[in-house]
Design a protein around this motif. Structure first.
Motif, PDB file in Angstrom:
ATOM      1  N   MET A 186      12.602  -3.439   3.725  1.00  0.00           N
ATOM      2  CA  MET A 186      11.632  -3.114   3.104  1.00  0.00           C
ATOM      3  C   MET A 186      10.470  -2.552   4.323  1.00  0.00           C
ATOM      4  O   MET A 186      10.719  -3.134   5.471  1.00  0.00           O
ATOM      5  N   HIS A 187       9.818  -1.562   4.154  1.00  0.00           N
ATOM      6  CA  HIS A 187       8.958  -0.911   5.050  1.00  0.00           C
ATOM      7  C   HIS A 187       7.747  -1.975   5.450  1.00  0.00           C
ATOM      8  O   HIS A 187       7.044  -2.149   4.261  1.00  0.00           O
ATOM      9  N   TRP A 188       7.264  -2.388   6.414  1.00  0.00           N
ATOM     10  CA  TRP A 188       6.334  -3.218   6.570  1.00  0.00           C
ATOM     11  C   TRP A 188       5.752  -3.262   7.840  1.00  0.00           C
ATOM     12  O   TRP A 188       6.123  -2.530   8.661  1.00  0.00           O
ATOM     13  N   ALA A 189       4.282  -3.538   7.826  1.00  0.00           N
ATOM     14  CA  ALA A 189       3.673  -3.549   9.199  1.00  0.00           C
ATOM     15  C   ALA A 189       2.782  -4.938   9.274  1.00  0.00           C
ATOM     16  O   ALA A 189       2.213  -5.411   8.303  1.00  0.00           O
ATOM     17  N   LEU A 190       2.919  -5.501  10.454  1.00  0.00           N
ATOM     18  CA  LEU A 190       1.969  -6.793  10.877  1.00  0.00           C
ATOM     19  C   LEU A 190       1.023  -6.141  11.750  1.00  0.00           C
ATOM     20  O   LEU A 190       1.176  -5.593  12.775  1.00  0.00           O
ATOM     21  N   LEU A 191      -0.459  -6.613  11.387  1.00  0.00           N
ATOM     22  CA  LEU A 191      -1.424  -6.398  11.901  1.00  0.00           C
ATOM     23  C   LEU A 191      -1.997  -7.631  12.824  1.00  0.00           C
ATOM     24  O   LEU A 191      -2.244  -8.561  11.944  1.00  0.00           O
ATOM     25  N   THR A 192      -2.378  -7.710  13.938  1.00  0.00           N
ATOM     26  CA  THR A 192      -2.748  -8.828  14.689  1.00  0.00           C
ATOM     27  C   THR A 192      -4.168  -8.107  15.519  1.00  0.00           C
ATOM     28  O   THR A 192      -3.971  -6.876  15.674  1.00  0.00           O
ATOM     29  N   PRO A 193      -5.065  -9.059  16.124  1.00  0.00           N
ATOM     30  CA  PRO A 193      -6.068  -8.501  16.786  1.00  0.00           C
ATOM     31  C   PRO A 193      -5.434  -7.766  18.142  1.00  0.00           C
ATOM     32  O   PRO A 193      -6.310  -7.203  19.028  1.00  0.00           O
ATOM     33  N   ASP A 194      -4.392  -8.316  18.670  1.00  0.00           N
ATOM     34  CA  ASP A 194      -3.814  -8.055  19.840  1.00  0.00           C
ATOM     35  C   ASP A 194      -2.989  -7.033  19.927  1.00  0.00           C
ATOM     36  O   ASP A 194      -2.854  -5.956  20.994  1.00  0.00           O
ATOM     37  N   VAL A 204       0.895  -1.201  -0.040  1.00  0.00           N
ATOM     38  CA  VAL A 204      -0.109   0.004   0.078  1.00  0.00           C
ATOM     39  C   VAL A 204       0.872   1.134   0.061  1.00  0.00           C
ATOM     40  O   VAL A 204       2.062   1.233   0.123  1.00  0.00           O
ATOM     41  N   VAL A 205       0.461   2.156  -0.228  1.00  0.00           N
ATOM     42  CA  VAL A 205       1.120   3.621  -0.544  1.00  0.00           C
ATOM     43  C   VAL A 205       0.508   4.610   0.648  1.00  0.00           C
ATOM     44  O   VAL A 205      -0.679   4.612   0.902  1.00  0.00           O
ATOM     45  N   ASP A 206       1.371   4.896   1.527  1.00  0.00           N
ATOM     46  CA  ASP A 206       1.001   5.973   2.668  1.00  0.00           C
ATOM     47  C   ASP A 206       0.806   7.366   2.447  1.00  0.00           C
ATOM     48  O   ASP A 206       0.872   7.604   0.914  1.00  0.00           O
ATOM     49  N   GLY A 207       0.423   8.269   3.343  1.00  0.00           N
ATOM     50  CA  GLY A 207       0.366   9.436   2.891  1.00  0.00           C
ATOM     51  C   GLY A 207       1.421  10.189   2.482  1.00  0.00           C
ATOM     52  O   GLY A 207       1.393  11.130   1.686  1.00  0.00           O
ATOM     53  N   GLN A 208       2.670   9.610   2.624  1.00  0.00           N
ATOM     54  CA  GLN A 208       3.953  10.291   2.314  1.00  0.00           C
ATOM     55  C   GLN A 208       4.496   9.890   0.842  1.00  0.00           C
ATOM     56  O   GLN A 208       5.515  10.024   0.355  1.00  0.00           O
ATOM     57  N   GLY A 209       3.663   8.871   0.219  1.00  0.00           N
ATOM     58  CA  GLY A 209       4.109   8.363  -1.045  1.00  0.00           C
ATOM     59  C   GLY A 209       5.096   7.108  -0.938  1.00  0.00           C
ATOM     60  O   GLY A 209       5.432   6.713  -1.854  1.00  0.00           O
ATOM     61  N   GLN A 210       5.202   6.676   0.407  1.00  0.00           N
ATOM     62  CA  GLN A 210       6.020   5.550   0.489  1.00  0.00           C
ATOM     63  C   GLN A 210       5.300   4.353   0.623  1.00  0.00           C
ATOM     64  O   GLN A 210       4.051   3.992   1.106  1.00  0.00           O
ATOM     65  N   THR A 211       5.978   3.326  -0.125  1.00  0.00           N
ATOM     66  CA  THR A 211       5.167   2.064  -0.132  1.00  0.00           C
ATOM     67  C   THR A 211       5.335   0.993   1.151  1.00  0.00           C
ATOM     68  O   THR A 211       6.703   0.888   1.460  1.00  0.00           O
ATOM     69  N   VAL A 212       4.320   0.790   1.577  1.00  0.00           N
ATOM     70  CA  VAL A 212       4.301  -0.429   2.759  1.00  0.00           C
ATOM     71  C   VAL A 212       3.784  -1.481   2.703  1.00  0.00           C
ATOM     72  O   VAL A 212       2.702  -1.347   2.221  1.00  0.00           O
ATOM     73  N   HIS A 213       4.483  -2.543   2.917  1.00  0.00           N
ATOM     74  CA  HIS A 213       3.807  -3.894   2.900  1.00  0.00           C
ATOM     75  C   HIS A 213       3.097  -4.357   4.077  1.00  0.00           C
ATOM     76  O   HIS A 213       3.951  -4.404   5.202  1.00  0.00           O
ATOM     77  N   VAL A 214       1.846  -4.568   4.103  1.00  0.00           N
ATOM     78  CA  VAL A 214       1.154  -4.732   5.215  1.00  0.00           C
ATOM     79  C   VAL A 214       0.447  -6.194   5.235  1.00  0.00           C
ATOM     80  O   VAL A 214       0.054  -6.433   4.047  1.00  0.00           O
ATOM     81  N   ALA A 215       0.474  -6.757   6.496  1.00  0.00           N
ATOM     82  CA  ALA A 215      -0.053  -8.264   6.385  1.00  0.00           C
ATOM     83  C   ALA A 215      -0.912  -8.006   7.548  1.00  0.00           C
ATOM     84  O   ALA A 215      -0.768  -7.626   8.642  1.00  0.00           O
ATOM     85  N   TRP A 236       7.934  -1.854  10.841  1.00  0.00           N
ATOM     86  CA  TRP A 236       9.374  -1.758  10.696  1.00  0.00           C
ATOM     87  C   TRP A 236       9.510  -0.622   9.676  1.00  0.00           C
ATOM     88  O   TRP A 236       9.048  -0.776   8.694  1.00  0.00           O
ATOM     89  N   ASP A 237      10.261   0.447  10.114  1.00  0.00           N
ATOM     90  CA  ASP A 237      10.572   1.353   9.125  1.00  0.00           C
ATOM     91  C   ASP A 237      11.805   1.606   8.644  1.00  0.00           C
ATOM     92  O   ASP A 237      12.326   2.529   7.686  1.00  0.00           O
ATOM     93  N   GLY A 238      12.422   0.336   8.464  1.00  0.00           N
ATOM     94  CA  GLY A 238      13.901   0.383   7.866  1.00  0.00           C
ATOM     95  C   GLY A 238      14.893   0.482   8.839  1.00  0.00           C
ATOM     96  O   GLY A 238      15.995   0.126   8.386  1.00  0.00           O
ATOM     97  N   CYS A 239      14.606   0.896   9.875  1.00  0.00           N
ATOM     98  CA  CYS A 239      15.579   1.287  10.876  1.00  0.00           C
ATOM     99  C   CYS A 239      15.103   0.395  12.370  1.00  0.00           C
ATOM    100  O   CYS A 239      16.086   0.297  13.101  1.00  0.00           O
ATOM    101  N   GLN A 240      14.014   0.816  12.683  1.00  0.00           N
ATOM    102  CA  GLN A 240      13.287   0.506  13.984  1.00  0.00           C
ATOM    103  C   GLN A 240      12.002  -0.060  14.005  1.00  0.00           C
ATOM    104  O   GLN A 240      11.146   0.317  13.064  1.00  0.00           O
ATOM    105  N   LEU A 241      11.917  -0.756  15.143  1.00  0.00           N
ATOM    106  CA  LEU A 241      10.402  -1.564  15.135  1.00  0.00           C
ATOM    107  C   LEU A 241       9.543  -0.535  16.107  1.00  0.00           C
ATOM    108  O   LEU A 241      10.253   0.006  16.877  1.00  0.00           O
TER     109      LEU A 241
END
Length: 296
Positions: free
Chosen positions: A185-193, A151-162, A198-203
């Motif tokens: 890769m910039h990514w985000a893991l979504l769970t109910p809890d 997905v593309v966030d508000g800053q035009g950065q591609t983020v891979h979301v799961a 990950w922004d490429g440098c920090q969690l």
């Protein structure tokens, strides 16, 4: 004895549990006189006395066993086997609300029953190992079954979301695996809890999410389904192994799960056609490997 209450900050508050367990052990509070809660839990359980709150953790004792008015001394932790610490680090991720009580009960017994360390058939130890294996299996399934969508966030950065629905509280514990695998890769893991980004440098840890927060299927997913359909080998179909390695609980989050029924239903017919088909001739002949001595 007085019934004490240990309230932890969140469901996987390992540091909070260690601090509370040290204080309780120093005060000599046995496991049956401790109630464990998290801040999200109710103030009292179904059978508890709601007239007033139970006492919190006991204060650190002085050298003579009385309350000290001097500078408080740090609570020294007990000596326990290293394997027990690793076991508790898995147990704290389990969804069973009685996990903290089991951990403290085992800790208490290790210090007061030395023979427990050499009793692999003890009921508490068996239960703890069973729960730890369940957490480890859940982590393994998350590593294998997470599917990212860009997905593309508000800053035009591609983020891979799961989006993933684990059985236990493993979102943060699973994150280092994906950091190593998708470092650039910039990514985000979504769970109910909980959610992890990950922004490429920090969690970054965040609150739980909903399935609707995850992106919908895209063209890349259609390509993946085409690939999955073509690599499916009907001659090696083993439904028992499939159900074992891919339980139904995880299938609802896998895009390829929608193809399983169709592929299984047509597997016998496809296998029969493969057996009846004429052998094919390779497009080019592969020269046999000649040993070096034969060449000489």
């Amino acid at each position: 004895m007085t019934l004490h209450t240990a309230t932890l900050a969140h469901a996987t508050d390992w540091d909070g549990f260690r601090h509370a367990a040290r204080a309780l052990l120093q005060a000599g509070v046995p496991p049956q006189h401790v109630q464990w809660f998290t801040e999200q839990d109710a103030a009292c359980d179904l059978f508890g006395d709601c007239a007033g709150p139970a006492p919190e953790l006991p204060p650190a004792a002085g050298r003579c066993g009385t309350r000290s008015h001097a500078q408080p001394q740090p609570v020294v932790g007990p000596r326990v086997p290293e394997g027990f610490v690793r076991l508790c680090q898995h147990l704290v991720l389990h969804r069973d609300p009685a996990r903290f009580a089991l951990m403290y009960r085992l800790l208490w017994r290790l210090l007061h029953e030395p023979a427990l360390r050499h009793d692999p058939l003890d009921a508490d130890r068996l239960q703890a190992r069973h729960m730890a294996r369940a957490v480890a299996r859940d982590l393994h399934k998350m590593h294998a079954f997470v599917r990212f969508r860009p997905v593309v966030d508000g800053q035009g950065q591609t983020v891979h979301v799961a989006w993933f629905e684990p059985r236990h509280y493993i979102a943060e514990a699973a994150a280092p695996f994906f950091v190593r695998r998708f470092t650039h890769m910039h990514w985000a893991l979504l769970t109910p809890d909980a959610s992890v980004r990950w922004d490429g440098c920090q969690l970054h840890r965040g609150p739980g999410a909903q399935r609707a927060d995850a992106p919908p299927p895209d063209a890349g997913e259609a390509l993946w389904l085409t690939y999955y359909r073509h690599i499916f080998n009907p001659a090696r179909l083993n439904t028992a192994a499939m159900h074992k390695e891919m339980p139904r609980h995880y299938r609802r989050n896998l895009p390829e799960a929608a193809l399983i029924g169709e592929l299984v239903q047509g597997a016998h017919e496809r296998s029969a056609r493969m057996v009846e088909a004429e052998p094919t001739t390779p497009r080019r002949r592969i020269a046999p490997l000649v040993p070096p001595r034969a060449q000489d």
